[in-house]
Design a protein around this motif. Structure first.
Motif, short mmCIF file in Angstrom:
data_model
loop_
_atom_site.label_atom_id
_atom_site.label_comp_id
_atom_site.label_asym_id
_atom_site.label_seq_id
_atom_site.Cartn_x
_atom_site.Cartn_y
_atom_site.Cartn_z
N ASP A 1 0.69 -1.30 0.01
CA ASP A 1 0.05 -0.05 0.21
C ASP A 1 1.06 1.12 -0.05
O ASP A 1 0.53 2.36 -0.76
N THR A 2 2.06 1.13 0.70
CA THR A 2 2.57 2.30 0.79
C THR A 2 3.52 2.67 -0.49
O THR A 2 3.62 3.73 -1.01
N MET A 3 3.92 1.50 -1.02
CA MET A 3 4.42 1.48 -2.53
C MET A 3 3.75 2.09 -3.22
O MET A 3 3.92 2.86 -4.32
N ASN A 4 2.56 1.42 -3.46
CA ASN A 4 1.53 1.95 -4.36
C ASN A 4 1.33 3.60 -4.46
O ASN A 4 1.40 4.23 -5.19
N ALA A 5 1.14 4.01 -3.06
CA ALA A 5 1.07 5.62 -2.81
C ALA A 5 2.24 6.22 -3.30
O ALA A 5 2.23 7.30 -3.94
N LEU A 6 3.43 5.80 -2.78
CA LEU A 6 4.52 6.20 -3.52
C LEU A 6 4.71 6.55 -4.88
O LEU A 6 5.17 7.61 -5.47
N GLU A 7 4.37 5.41 -5.66
CA GLU A 7 4.41 5.46 -7.16
C GLU A 7 3.60 6.27 -7.83
O GLU A 7 3.81 7.08 -8.56
N ALA A 8 2.50 6.59 -6.98
CA ALA A 8 1.37 7.17 -7.57
C ALA A 8 1.80 8.82 -7.33
O ALA A 8 1.66 9.58 -8.20
N TRP A 9 2.41 9.18 -6.28
CA TRP A 9 2.92 10.65 -5.65
C TRP A 9 4.12 10.65 -6.80
O TRP A 9 4.19 11.92 -7.39
N ALA A 10 5.05 9.86 -6.86
CA ALA A 10 6.32 10.11 -7.99
C ALA A 10 5.57 10.62 -9.32
O ALA A 10 5.95 11.53 -9.87
N ASP B 1 2.75 11.68 -10.14
CA ASP B 1 2.12 13.17 -9.95
C ASP B 1 3.18 14.22 -10.17
O ASP B 1 2.83 15.32 -10.79
N GLU B 2 4.17 13.96 -9.66
CA GLU B 2 5.32 15.03 -9.61
C GLU B 2 6.47 14.73 -10.94
O GLU B 2 7.35 15.64 -10.75
N PHE B 3 6.01 13.86 -11.78
CA PHE B 3 7.09 13.85 -12.78
C PHE B 3 8.14 13.21 -12.47
O PHE B 3 9.18 13.61 -12.81
N ARG B 4 8.43 12.45 -11.41
CA ARG B 4 9.65 11.92 -10.76
C ARG B 4 9.63 10.22 -11.06
O ARG B 4 8.41 9.59 -10.81
N SER B 5 10.80 9.78 -11.00
CA SER B 5 11.06 8.45 -10.60
C SER B 5 10.61 7.84 -9.26
O SER B 5 10.58 8.71 -8.29
N THR B 6 10.36 6.73 -8.90
CA THR B 6 10.01 6.37 -7.35
C THR B 6 11.40 6.71 -6.63
O THR B 6 11.33 7.22 -5.46
N ASN B 7 12.28 6.29 -7.11
CA ASN B 7 13.69 6.77 -6.35
C ASN B 7 13.90 8.45 -6.28
O ASN B 7 14.31 8.50 -5.19
N GLY B 8 13.47 8.72 -7.05
CA GLY B 8 13.78 10.31 -7.12
C GLY B 8 12.64 11.08 -6.06
O GLY B 8 13.10 11.76 -5.26
N GLN B 9 11.57 10.43 -6.24
CA GLN B 9 10.48 10.85 -5.10
C GLN B 9 11.04 10.56 -3.65
O GLN B 9 11.15 11.53 -2.94
N LEU B 10 11.56 9.26 -3.42
CA LEU B 10 12.14 8.98 -2.18
C LEU B 10 13.23 9.76 -1.51
O LEU B 10 13.49 10.28 -0.65
N GLN B 11 14.33 10.28 -2.63
CA GLN B 11 15.48 10.94 -2.48
C GLN B 11 14.86 12.43 -1.90
O GLN B 11 15.28 13.03 -1.19
N TRP B 12 13.57 12.91 -2.74
CA TRP B 12 13.30 14.14 -2.52
C TRP B 12 12.53 14.36 -0.84
O TRP B 12 12.74 15.27 -0.37
#
Length: 68
Positions: free
Chosen positions: A18-27, A29-40
């Protein structure tokens, strides 16, 4: 194009689906990779907590390491 040299470390992070799905959707939305979103997210949390060194201090530390 010159390649920027970075000093990065890799590690494994386990998160529930569930956390991963939310993270991927957020990434997305922000036009980032999942890794980039985590770094941000991590960088923003560290900045808000006052845990990141000042920019000029980081540059000075990097220069000192390069001179060695």
């Amino acid at each position: 194009m010159a390649r920027k040299e970075t000093n990065t470390k890799s590690f494994i992070l386990r998160v529930d689906s569930d956390t991963m799905n939310a993270l991927e959707a957020w990434a997305a939305d922000e036009f980032r990779s999942t890794n980039g979103q985590l770094q941000w997210i991590i960088t923003e949390a560290l900045r808000k907590a006052g845990r990141l060194p000042k920019k000029n201090k980081v540059a000075k530390m990097d220069k000192e390491q390069q001179d060695k």
